[in-house]
Design a protein around this motif. Structure first.
Motif, PDB file in Angstrom:
ATOM      1  N   ALA A  32       0.857  -1.345   0.012  1.00 32.73           N
ATOM      2  CA  ALA A  32      -0.063   0.035  -0.161  1.00 32.73           C
ATOM      3  C   ALA A  32       0.913   1.108   0.202  1.00 32.73           C
ATOM      4  CB  ALA A  32      -0.786   0.051   1.222  1.00 32.73           C
ATOM      5  N   ASN A  33       1.986   1.044   0.865  1.00 36.47           N
ATOM      6  CA  ASN A  33       2.866   2.416   0.598  1.00 36.47           C
ATOM      7  C   ASN A  33       3.612   2.467  -0.587  1.00 36.47           C
ATOM      8  OD1 ASN A  33       2.152   2.949   3.366  1.00 36.47           O
ATOM      9  ND2 ASN A  33       3.889   1.699   4.254  1.00 36.47           N
ATOM     10  N   LEU A  34       3.964   1.499  -1.465  1.00 35.83           N
ATOM     11  CA  LEU A  34       4.656   1.531  -2.654  1.00 35.83           C
ATOM     12  C   LEU A  34       3.769   1.853  -3.836  1.00 35.83           C
ATOM     13  CD1 LEU A  34       7.284  -1.639  -2.578  1.00 35.83           C
ATOM     14  CD2 LEU A  34       7.661   1.077  -2.070  1.00 35.83           C
ATOM     15  N   LEU A  35       2.356   1.528  -3.675  1.00 34.10           N
ATOM     16  CA  LEU A  35       1.584   1.773  -4.799  1.00 34.10           C
ATOM     17  C   LEU A  35       1.556   3.180  -5.434  1.00 34.10           C
ATOM     18  CD1 LEU A  35      -0.504   0.480  -6.749  1.00 34.10           C
ATOM     19  CD2 LEU A  35      -2.385   0.852  -4.857  1.00 34.10           C
ATOM     20  N   PRO A  36       1.594   4.205  -4.633  1.00 29.48           N
ATOM     21  CA  PRO A  36       1.627   5.562  -5.024  1.00 29.48           C
ATOM     22  C   PRO A  36       2.841   5.864  -5.866  1.00 29.48           C
ATOM     23  CG  PRO A  36       0.910   5.811  -2.877  1.00 29.48           C
ATOM     24  CD  PRO A  36       1.001   4.111  -3.170  1.00 29.48           C
ATOM     25  N   GLU A  37       4.004   5.446  -5.452  1.00 34.19           N
ATOM     26  CA  GLU A  37       5.146   5.663  -6.228  1.00 34.19           C
ATOM     27  C   GLU A  37       5.209   4.682  -7.471  1.00 34.19           C
ATOM     28  OE1 GLU A  37       7.738   7.280  -5.425  1.00 34.19           O
ATOM     29  OE2 GLU A  37       6.828   8.060  -3.479  1.00 34.19           O
ATOM     30  N   TYR A  38       4.698   3.572  -7.644  1.00 36.10           N
ATOM     31  CA  TYR A  38       4.462   2.869  -8.751  1.00 36.10           C
ATOM     32  C   TYR A  38       3.646   3.503  -9.888  1.00 36.10           C
ATOM     33  CZ  TYR A  38       3.248  -0.613 -12.052  1.00 36.10           C
ATOM     34  OH  TYR A  38       2.951  -1.634 -13.370  1.00 36.10           O
ATOM     35  N   ARG A  39       2.587   4.282  -9.458  1.00 40.82           N
ATOM     36  CA  ARG A  39       1.789   4.839 -10.301  1.00 40.82           C
ATOM     37  C   ARG A  39       2.239   6.096 -10.827  1.00 40.82           C
ATOM     38  NH1 ARG A  39      -3.981   4.263  -7.071  1.00 40.82           N
ATOM     39  NH2 ARG A  39      -4.304   2.038  -7.453  1.00 40.82           N
ATOM     40  N   LYS A  40       3.254   6.765 -10.122  1.00 43.63           N
ATOM     41  CA  LYS A  40       3.765   7.964 -10.778  1.00 43.63           C
ATOM     42  C   LYS A  40       4.830   7.444 -11.953  1.00 43.63           C
ATOM     43  CE  LYS A  40       3.984  10.645  -6.506  1.00 43.63           C
ATOM     44  NZ  LYS A  40       4.832  11.283  -5.380  1.00 43.63           N
ATOM     45  N   ASN A  41       5.761   6.503 -11.832  1.00 43.45           N
ATOM     46  CA  ASN A  41       6.598   6.088 -12.948  1.00 43.45           C
ATOM     47  C   ASN A  41       6.814   4.614 -12.886  1.00 43.45           C
ATOM     48  OD1 ASN A  41       8.627   5.977 -14.738  1.00 43.45           O
ATOM     49  ND2 ASN A  41       9.938   7.372 -14.007  1.00 43.45           N
ATOM     50  N   PRO A  42       5.855   3.927 -13.489  1.00 42.72           N
ATOM     51  CA  PRO A  42       5.954   2.464 -13.115  1.00 42.72           C
ATOM     52  C   PRO A  42       7.468   1.995 -13.985  1.00 42.72           C
ATOM     53  CG  PRO A  42       3.784   3.103 -14.244  1.00 42.72           C
ATOM     54  CD  PRO A  42       4.758   4.389 -14.247  1.00 42.72           C
ATOM     55  N   GLU A  43       7.960   2.425 -14.992  1.00 41.87           N
ATOM     56  CA  GLU A  43       9.073   1.814 -15.412  1.00 41.87           C
ATOM     57  C   GLU A  43      10.281   2.032 -14.444  1.00 41.87           C
ATOM     58  OE1 GLU A  43      10.209   3.299 -19.265  1.00 41.87           O
ATOM     59  OE2 GLU A  43       8.141   2.430 -20.208  1.00 41.87           O
ATOM     60  N   TYR A  44      10.319   3.096 -14.014  1.00 46.54           N
ATOM     61  CA  TYR A  44      11.469   3.493 -13.038  1.00 46.54           C
ATOM     62  C   TYR A  44      11.210   2.631 -11.534  1.00 46.54           C
ATOM     63  CZ  TYR A  44      13.990   6.016  -9.617  1.00 46.54           C
ATOM     64  OH  TYR A  44      15.054   6.285  -8.380  1.00 46.54           O
ATOM     65  N   PHE A  45      10.068   2.681 -11.286  1.00 43.51           N
ATOM     66  CA  PHE A  45       9.848   1.674 -10.212  1.00 43.51           C
ATOM     67  C   PHE A  45      10.210   0.124 -10.331  1.00 43.51           C
ATOM     68  CE2 PHE A  45       6.859  -0.906  -7.411  1.00 43.51           C
ATOM     69  CZ  PHE A  45       7.228  -0.353  -6.252  1.00 43.51           C
ATOM     70  N   ARG A  46       9.878  -0.116 -11.544  1.00 41.38           N
ATOM     71  CA  ARG A  46      10.200  -1.934 -12.110  1.00 41.38           C
ATOM     72  C   ARG A  46      11.678  -1.908 -12.075  1.00 41.38           C
ATOM     73  NH1 ARG A  46       7.396  -1.885 -16.197  1.00 41.38           N
ATOM     74  NH2 ARG A  46       8.973  -1.511 -17.516  1.00 41.38           N
ATOM     75  N   ASP A  47      12.446  -0.793 -12.363  1.00 43.06           N
ATOM     76  CA  ASP A  47      13.938  -1.182 -12.598  1.00 43.06           C
ATOM     77  C   ASP A  47      14.597  -1.004 -11.180  1.00 43.06           C
ATOM     78  OD1 ASP A  47      13.513  -1.270 -15.119  1.00 43.06           O
ATOM     79  OD2 ASP A  47      14.186   0.769 -15.705  1.00 43.06           O
ATOM     80  N   ARG A  48      13.877  -0.184 -10.378  1.00 40.52           N
ATOM     81  CA  ARG A  48      14.576  -0.006  -8.979  1.00 40.52           C
ATOM     82  C   ARG A  48      14.287  -1.120  -8.228  1.00 40.52           C
ATOM     83  NH1 ARG A  48      12.475   4.370  -4.930  1.00 40.52           N
ATOM     84  NH2 ARG A  48      10.829   2.844  -4.908  1.00 40.52           N
ATOM     85  N   LEU A  49      12.967  -1.952  -8.533  1.00 40.99           N
ATOM     86  CA  LEU A  49      12.737  -3.206  -7.768  1.00 40.99           C
ATOM     87  C   LEU A  49      13.360  -4.253  -8.359  1.00 40.99           C
ATOM     88  CD1 LEU A  49      10.407  -4.312  -5.496  1.00 40.99           C
ATOM     89  CD2 LEU A  49       9.187  -4.715  -7.322  1.00 40.99           C
ATOM     90  N   GLN A  50      13.603  -4.238  -9.682  1.00 40.37           N
ATOM     91  CA  GLN A  50      14.384  -5.253 -10.041  1.00 40.37           C
ATOM     92  C   GLN A  50      15.915  -5.373  -9.444  1.00 40.37           C
ATOM     93  OE1 GLN A  50      14.721  -5.371 -14.346  1.00 40.37           O
ATOM     94  NE2 GLN A  50      15.709  -7.390 -14.419  1.00 40.37           N
TER      95      GLN A  50
END
Length: 412
Positions: free
Chosen positions: A351-369
């Motif tokens: 629930a805390n990460l969901l707003p960050e993901y919605r702002k920039n999904p690709e960046y969030f995915r790369d960082r998470l990876q």
């Protein structure tokens, strides 16, 4: 009296006794030919030890005879003196008898007694009270008054053997029983019938204190006999309401409680004025069936032992199962709590990460990876990163030569 009437009663010899009461007032001479009962006759010419009042012509009388009236007065005086002495003795004896009669009415009452005085059968009040306390008291002797002493502090005992077999004092002291016949003899063996139609022996030794002596001694002709009858009633009453096995083995305490309860009820109904103390009550099987009762008792003991063992095993198995079930339940509860906490933590993180993901999904995915790869490849010695692009081809040399370790510097 006549001058010729002389009366002589002679014994033997001259030691005779003269019984005469006469006075000779004549002066004629005569010879006395008295028959003395001897073999010879003799004349009274000798001196007599007694005064006959005779005047002999040949011997004058030495004394002057007394008048008749003077002799009678002396006899009356002597008789009066004798009577007076007799009356004095009689008065003294009567006074002694009166003193003895009155003093015999003194009696003592101890500190453990009370007393009542019955005058011609009716109780007498003393200072407004019927009871006399401890001390010295007086009452008219019997049969006017009758003193009844009543024990109030001592423990009294009444024996009831209406349901018991005949036993002598010696056998009772030795703890033995009389010989057993082929069958129960009602003429010499008491018994009680139980509620299920069986026969038992029962007896009681009841201890009691007289708390209201007037009720105990005045309301009943013989309070002790009444008490015995009440105990007999209590034993028969309890026996008729108990089964034989319960009265003899299973519920002996309950049987005694029923007897005592019934006895207290009867004491209150008859206003006996006593208090029942802890007492002894016994029950016994008929002696003629002693072997049969012993066999039943042995079977009961074996049954009890088997039931006890089975109960012990049951308790052990149940306790083990309960312990295992409790352990598993606790383990499941612990795992459930951990799982719930983990899922809750992941949900909160998501629930805390969901707003960050919605702002920039690709960046969030790369960082998470990258973070995931760092965690996965923590122990890897070599790491290769090759970002994939559409249409690119990735080639890796799997069997390349291993990297040689650096040479160690030799010491100089």
């Amino acid at each position: 009296m006549s001058a010729d009437s002389s009366k002589h009663n002679h014994g033997k010899g001259h030691g005779h006794s003269h019984d005469h009461d006469h006075n000779h007032d004549h002066d004629h001479g005569h010879d006395h030919d008295h028959d003395h009962g001897h073999s010879h006759d003799h004349a009274h010419d000798h001196a007599h030890p007694h005064d006959h009042g005779h005047t002999h012509p040949h011997r004058p009388s030495p004394e002057v005879p007394r008048p008749l009236e003077q002799s009678e007065d002396a006899g009356a005086v002597a008789l009066a003196e004798a009577l007076r002495s007799s009356f004095a003795v009689v008065r003294f004896l009567l006074a002694g008898l009166v003193v003895y009669f009155l003093s015999s009415g003194i009696f003592t009452v101890t500190s453990q007694e009370r007393a009542i005085v019955l005058r011609f059968g009716k109780p007498v009040l003393h200072a407004g009270q019927l009871e006399l306390g401890a001390g010295l008291h007086w009452a008219f002797p019997y049969p006017i008054d009758e003193v009844v002493k009543m024990p109030v502090a001592q423990i009294q005992t009444v024996q009831s053997t209406v349901g018991w077999f005949a036993v002598t004092a010696a056998q009772e002291a030795e703890g033995t029983e009389p010989e057993v016949g082929a069958s129960l003899n009602p003429a010499s063996e008491g018994y009680a019938i139980t509620g299920d139609g069986n026969i038992i022996h029962t007896r009681a030794s009841i201890r009691y204190r007289i708390t209201e002596p007037l009720k105990f001694f005045l309301n009943h002709r013989d309070g002790a006999s009444v008490m015995t009858n009440l105990v007999d009633n209590g034993l028969m009453y309890a026996s008729a309401r108990y089964r034989v096995d319960d009265a003899l083995r299973r519920d002996i305490t309950g049987f005694k409680e029923v007897v005592m309860k019934r006895l207290n009820e009867l004491v209150a109904q008859h206003a006996l004025g006593v208090t029942i103390e802890p007492s002894q009550i016994e029950t016994l099987r008929p002696r003629q069936v002693k072997a049969e009762f012993a066999a039943v008792l042995a079977a009961e003991i074996k049954r009890s032992e088997a039931l006890s063992e089975a109960q012990t095993y049951s308790n052990r198995v149940v306790n083990e199962a309960y312990g295992l079930a409790t352990s598993r339940i606790n383990t499941g509860e612990t795992e459930r709590n951990r799982m719930v906490q983990t899922v809750g933590s992941e949900a909160r993180k998501f629930a805390n990460l969901l707003p960050e993901y919605r702002k920039n999904p690709e960046y969030f995915r790369d960082r998470l990876q990258i973070e995931s790869m760092r965690r996965i490849l923590t122990n890897a010695q070599e790491k290769f990163f090759a970002p994939l692009k559409t249409g690119d081809e990735l080639r890796l040399m799997i069997n390349r030569e291993p990297v040689k370790p650096p040479k160690q510097m030799l010491p100089q």
